[in-house]
Design a protein around this motif. Sequence first.
Motif, PDB file in Angstrom:
ATOM      1  N   GLY A   1       6.869   3.234  -2.433  1.00 16.37           N
ATOM      2  CA  GLY A   1       6.644   1.942  -3.055  1.00 16.37           C
ATOM      3  C   GLY A   1       7.747   1.550  -4.017  1.00 16.37           C
ATOM      4  N   ASP A   2       8.330   2.523  -4.721  1.00 17.38           N
ATOM      5  CA  ASP A   2       9.423   2.193  -5.638  1.00 17.38           C
ATOM      6  C   ASP A   2      10.623   1.604  -4.901  1.00 17.38           C
ATOM      7  OD1 ASP A   2       7.982   2.886  -7.853  1.00 17.38           O
ATOM      8  OD2 ASP A   2       8.990   4.795  -8.207  1.00 17.38           O
ATOM      9  N   PRO A   3      11.060   2.209  -3.770  1.00 21.31           N
ATOM     10  CA  PRO A   3      12.149   1.566  -3.023  1.00 21.31           C
ATOM     11  C   PRO A   3      11.783   0.166  -2.529  1.00 21.31           C
ATOM     12  CG  PRO A   3      11.932   3.842  -2.333  1.00 21.31           C
ATOM     13  CD  PRO A   3      10.756   3.551  -3.227  1.00 21.31           C
ATOM     14  N   LEU A   4      10.524  -0.026  -2.105  1.00 22.11           N
ATOM     15  CA  LEU A   4      10.100  -1.359  -1.683  1.00 22.11           C
ATOM     16  C   LEU A   4      10.220  -2.348  -2.835  1.00 22.11           C
ATOM     17  CD1 LEU A   4       8.762  -3.493   0.093  1.00 22.11           C
ATOM     18  CD2 LEU A   4       6.545  -2.450  -0.434  1.00 22.11           C
ATOM     19  N   GLU A   5       9.753  -1.957  -3.999  1.00 18.77           N
ATOM     20  CA  GLU A   5       9.819  -2.854  -5.143  1.00 18.77           C
ATOM     21  C   GLU A   5      11.255  -3.060  -5.619  1.00 18.77           C
ATOM     22  OE1 GLU A   5       6.914  -2.059  -8.148  1.00 18.77           O
ATOM     23  OE2 GLU A   5       5.290  -1.815  -6.694  1.00 18.77           O
ATOM     24  N   ASP A   6      12.108  -2.055  -5.407  1.00 18.22           N
ATOM     25  CA  ASP A   6      13.536  -2.238  -5.690  1.00 18.22           C
ATOM     26  C   ASP A   6      14.122  -3.333  -4.798  1.00 18.22           C
ATOM     27  OD1 ASP A   6      13.583  -0.306  -7.649  1.00 18.22           O
ATOM     28  OD2 ASP A   6      14.314   1.285  -6.329  1.00 18.22           O
TER      29      ASP A   6
ATOM     30  N   GLY B   1      10.878  11.873   3.282  1.00 18.87           N
ATOM     31  CA  GLY B   1      11.159  11.776   1.856  1.00 18.87           C
ATOM     32  C   GLY B   1      10.467  12.878   1.074  1.00 18.87           C
ATOM     33  N   ARG B   2       9.184  13.097   1.357  1.00 19.18           N
ATOM     34  CA  ARG B   2       8.439  14.154   0.674  1.00 19.18           C
ATOM     35  C   ARG B   2       8.988  15.525   1.031  1.00 19.18           C
ATOM     36  NH1 ARG B   2       1.944  15.623   1.234  1.00 19.18           N
ATOM     37  NH2 ARG B   2       1.995  17.368  -0.260  1.00 19.18           N
TER      38      ARG B   2
ATOM     39  N   LYS C   1      -1.704  -1.755  -4.430  1.00 19.24           N
ATOM     40  CA  LYS C   1      -3.144  -1.955  -4.453  1.00 19.24           C
ATOM     41  C   LYS C   1      -3.915  -0.795  -3.842  1.00 19.24           C
ATOM     42  CE  LYS C   1      -2.697  -5.980  -6.330  1.00 19.24           C
ATOM     43  NZ  LYS C   1      -3.121  -6.205  -7.737  1.00 19.24           N
ATOM     44  N   GLY C   2      -3.332   0.391  -3.842  1.00 22.73           N
ATOM     45  CA  GLY C   2      -3.975   1.535  -3.219  1.00 22.73           C
ATOM     46  C   GLY C   2      -3.422   1.760  -1.824  1.00 22.73           C
ATOM     47  N   GLY C   3      -4.045   2.661  -1.066  1.00 20.89           N
ATOM     48  CA  GLY C   3      -3.585   2.959   0.283  1.00 20.89           C
ATOM     49  C   GLY C   3      -3.846   1.814   1.246  1.00 20.89           C
ATOM     50  N   TYR C   4      -3.429   2.006   2.485  1.00 21.67           N
ATOM     51  CA  TYR C   4      -3.568   0.950   3.481  1.00 21.67           C
ATOM     52  C   TYR C   4      -5.018   0.488   3.648  1.00 21.67           C
ATOM     53  CZ  TYR C   4       1.251   1.710   5.112  1.00 21.67           C
ATOM     54  OH  TYR C   4       2.618   1.797   5.213  1.00 21.67           O
ATOM     55  N   ASP C   5      -5.948   1.440   3.674  1.00 22.43           N
ATOM     56  CA  ASP C   5      -7.357   1.062   3.815  1.00 22.43           C
ATOM     57  C   ASP C   5      -7.803   0.213   2.630  1.00 22.43           C
ATOM     58  OD1 ASP C   5      -8.211   2.242   6.292  1.00 22.43           O
ATOM     59  OD2 ASP C   5      -8.028   4.200   5.350  1.00 22.43           O
ATOM     60  N   ASP C   6      -7.324   0.560   1.441  1.00 20.01           N
ATOM     61  CA  ASP C   6      -7.680  -0.214   0.249  1.00 20.01           C
ATOM     62  C   ASP C   6      -7.144  -1.634   0.343  1.00 20.01           C
ATOM     63  OD1 ASP C   6      -8.924   2.022  -1.065  1.00 20.01           O
ATOM     64  OD2 ASP C   6      -6.933   2.777  -1.540  1.00 20.01           O
TER      65      ASP C   6
ATOM     66  N   GLY D   1       0.796  -1.220   0.000  1.00 16.30           N
ATOM     67  CA  GLY D   1       0.000   0.000   0.000  1.00 16.30           C
ATOM     68  C   GLY D   1       0.826   1.266   0.000  1.00 16.30           C
ATOM     69  N   LEU D   2       2.023   1.228  -0.608  1.00 18.05           N
ATOM     70  CA  LEU D   2       2.903   2.398  -0.629  1.00 18.05           C
ATOM     71  C   LEU D   2       2.903   3.036  -2.011  1.00 18.05           C
ATOM     72  CD1 LEU D   2       5.983   1.106   1.422  1.00 18.05           C
ATOM     73  CD2 LEU D   2       4.070   2.515   2.216  1.00 18.05           C
ATOM     74  N   THR D   3       2.595   4.319  -2.065  1.00 23.65           N
ATOM     75  CA  THR D   3       2.643   5.066  -3.314  1.00 23.65           C
ATOM     76  C   THR D   3       4.084   5.138  -3.821  1.00 23.65           C
ATOM     77  OG1 THR D   3       2.802   7.119  -2.044  1.00 23.65           O
ATOM     78  CG2 THR D   3       0.604   6.439  -2.762  1.00 23.65           C
ATOM     79  N   PRO D   4       4.305   5.541  -5.085  1.00 25.79           N
ATOM     80  CA  PRO D   4       5.637   5.429  -5.688  1.00 25.79           C
ATOM     81  C   PRO D   4       6.802   5.982  -4.878  1.00 25.79           C
ATOM     82  CG  PRO D   4       4.055   5.940  -7.383  1.00 25.79           C
ATOM     83  CD  PRO D   4       3.294   5.959  -6.084  1.00 25.79           C
TER      84      PRO D   4
END
Length: 436
Positions: A39-44, A278-279, A63-68, A33-36
Motif C-alpha cells: 500500500g505504501d508504494p501505491l500511495e507513493d 516483496g515479503r 480500508k482493510g483487506g480486499y474482502d473488507d 486494500g493493500l497493507t503497508p
Amino acid sequence: MFTRILKRSLVTLLAAGLAFGLAQRIEIEFWHGLTPALGDPLEDMVDRFNDSQDLYHVNAGYKGGYDDVFNMTIAAVRAGTPPDIVQMFEVGTGQFIYAERVIIPVHQLMADSGVPFDPNIYLPAIKGYYSLPDGSMMAFPFNSSTAVMWVNDDALTAAGIDPTTVELETWAQVRSVAKQVVDAGAANCGFSMAWPTWTQFEQFSAVHDLPYSTLSNGFEGLGAELLINSPVHVQHVQNLLDMQAEGSFMYGGRGNAGDTNFVSGECAIVHGSSALVGRVNREVEFNWTIHPLPYYEDVPNVPINSIIGGAAFWVIEGGQSPEKLRGIAEMFAFMSTMEETEWWHKTTGYLPIRFGVFDKLQAEGFYEANPGYDVPYLQLTRSEPTANSMGFRLGNMPTIRAVIEEEIEIAFDGGQTAQQALDNAVKRGNEVLRAF
C-alpha cells in the motif's frame, strides 16, 4: 514513513486552499486494500500524480483487506456515500460488471473525458479479464499477479537434492521431492499452498485447460454451472489426500495463511501469489527460487497460460461532475505510463501488465540480476488464453470460494472422499450462482 505522512498532510492543506491562498483542488476519494508493504508504494504513486498537476487531489485510503473493501463498498453504495474509486480483487469482477447502475465503465470514462487511453497496451490475459466480450474495458487494470511455486532451495539441498537441476514440472515430481524433503528431516512440511481455491482450482483449471464452469467460465452469461468435479479435479484432490497421508502435504489454511509456511521455512514448496516476492525479500534468510505451477502430464495439451489475481480500479457512480471524472481519467492515464508500470513492477513484484515493459527490463538485465521476477510473466504469456484460461465472470465468487474450501477441508479432516467433496462443492456452488 513520517516524511510521507507529513508530505500528504501538507498537500491536503494546500489542496483545501488553507495555505498561501491557493484555489481548492477537486478532491477524489480512493479506497484500496493493500497493507503497508504494498500500500505504501501505491500511495507513493498517488502522491506523484498529485504532485504532477494542480487541479486534482486524490485521497488514497487503506480500508482493510480486499474482502473488507468489497463489503464496505457495497454498504457505501447502498447508503449513497460511495467513494469515487475502489480497488476490487479479481473475483469481484463478475459482481461489478453486472452492477450496471453502480459503476462507470472505464471505456466510457476515458471516452467521455477525452483523455487518450488504449486498452490494447495490456497483455491479453489482463485485458480480457476486465473487458466485455467485445473488448470494452470495464475496470482499470493495476496490480496483477499470478500463482507460482515457491521453493526453499536450502531445504532441498539438505535433503540431498540439487536445486539447480531439480525437475519440478509435474505433480509427480513435486510429490517426490516433497516426500524426500520430509523423509530427510530437511523441513517439517514438503508441500503446502496459500489461497487454496485460487491456486488449486482456478489456476489449476486454467493451466490444464479445463473448464471451471459452463458458459466459458461465465463469460457467456449468467446461467453458468460449476464443473470442478471433473475426473481431473477429483484426481488432484485425491493426490493431495494421498500426499497428506504420507506426510508430504500440509493444508495451510484459507487466504494467504499458507504464505507463512514458506516464509518461516516450515514448508519447502508452497503455491502462492507472485506478489509474495516483496515479503520474501524482506523476511526470508534462506536461498529460494520461483518455479511455474506443475501439471499432470497425462492431461492433453498442458501446460497453458495461468490466470491473473490481484485487483483493478473501479469507478463508482456517484453523480460526479465532469471535472472530477476527468481527474479520475487523468489519474488512470498517469498510472498506465511505461515509467509508472515499470516502477510498480520492480518495486512490488506485481506483473508488468502492459506490452514493452518486460522486453525493456529483460534487455537491461533486470531479470538476470533478479532471478524469478520473470517467471510469472512467462507463465502468464506462454499461450494465447482459451475459454478456460481467460479468467472468470461468475457472481458471488468469494462465496463460492468459501464453499469449496469448506468441502475440501472436510475431506482433509477425513470426513468425505475427494469425489464427495467436489460433488458437494458443485451442488452448493451452483445454488450460490442461482441466487446471484
